[in-house]
Design an enzyme around this catalytic site. Sequence first.
Site, PDB file in Angstrom:
ATOM      1  N   ASP A 144      55.135 -22.038  11.924  1.00 57.38           N
ATOM      2  CA  ASP A 144      54.878 -20.730  11.123  1.00 57.38           C
ATOM      3  C   ASP A 144      55.085 -19.394  11.961  1.00 57.38           C
ATOM      4  O   ASP A 144      54.682 -19.581  13.279  1.00 57.38           O
ATOM      5  CB  ASP A 144      53.209 -20.666  10.597  1.00 57.38           C
ATOM      6  N   SER A 145      55.657 -18.550  11.589  1.00 59.13           N
ATOM      7  CA  SER A 145      56.173 -17.301  12.548  1.00 59.13           C
ATOM      8  C   SER A 145      56.036 -16.037  11.747  1.00 59.13           C
ATOM      9  O   SER A 145      56.102 -16.111  10.381  1.00 59.13           O
ATOM     10  CB  SER A 145      57.468 -17.546  13.041  1.00 59.13           C
ATOM     11  N   THR A 186      59.584 -28.689   6.297  1.00 56.25           N
ATOM     12  CA  THR A 186      60.341 -27.642   5.879  1.00 56.25           C
ATOM     13  C   THR A 186      61.289 -28.034   4.562  1.00 56.25           C
ATOM     14  O   THR A 186      61.538 -29.358   4.737  1.00 56.25           O
ATOM     15  CB  THR A 186      61.093 -26.922   6.754  1.00 56.25           C
ATOM     16  N   GLY A 205      68.653 -25.480   6.794  1.00 58.89           N
ATOM     17  CA  GLY A 205      69.011 -24.605   8.012  1.00 58.89           C
ATOM     18  C   GLY A 205      67.945 -24.547   9.059  1.00 58.89           C
ATOM     19  O   GLY A 205      68.180 -24.642  10.423  1.00 58.89           O
TER      20      GLY A 205
END
Length: 252
Positions: A74-75, A7, A11
């Site tokens: 992944d969502s 990523t 955050g």
Amino acid sequence: MQIVVATHNEGKLVEIRRILEEDLGADAENIELVSAGSLHLPDPVETGVTFQENALLKARAVAIRTGLPAVADDSGLIVDVMGNAPGILSARWAGAHGHDKANNALLLAQIEDIPDDKRTARFRCAAALVVPDTETGADVTGGVAADGITVHTTAADGSPAPVHARYAIKSETVELGDMPGRIIREARGVHGFGYDPLFVPDDQPAGRVSTEPDHEGEPLTSAEMTPAEKNAISHRGKALKALVPAIEALLH
């Protein structure tokens, strides 16, 4: 041991670290999580058609370049009455990636006439751990993973460019997690991101209800929950916690 989280969002790195540390216990002291962004690695092109495929693509892109184990997720949101849309397109449902207000507005407009009892939905997350084979040597596979899927990034001219693979893949693990709930009619809450202000999970923290004007006493949206409350029931939390045994196996 270093593990790279695929990523560029610091955050998300903090959230994933918090979730994993809860289950890893003392083993957490032996793991350093770093982001792909901190290593200046490019984002791969998400060409998968499922959450599982995209999570694996992101983790593979990191592992085959760095030689380090990589975690990726992944969502997205699945709305039953919309035939499981927005799905893998959740972040760019209104066209612009990550434009939460536009995505939320479009979703509300699309199900405006749907009665409350038919607005069921769920967040789904696929979390992947890819472990490279550091004993095979360099310059293998040319970006092609074991199952023949080529990992791409974006070239300067905007065209797909294969990721140069320095390492083969030793093992892959992917886990799924769901958070069921329903879509309400107006946004509530200031925490979280994406569709959180519109989503009321079925599982609710004990003794907590909404304090929003005109909604006092109603169940909380994801955006009204604290990070700890959300992580305890979230799709990402469930998927990442399911990866813990595979991560622990790297240490022992």
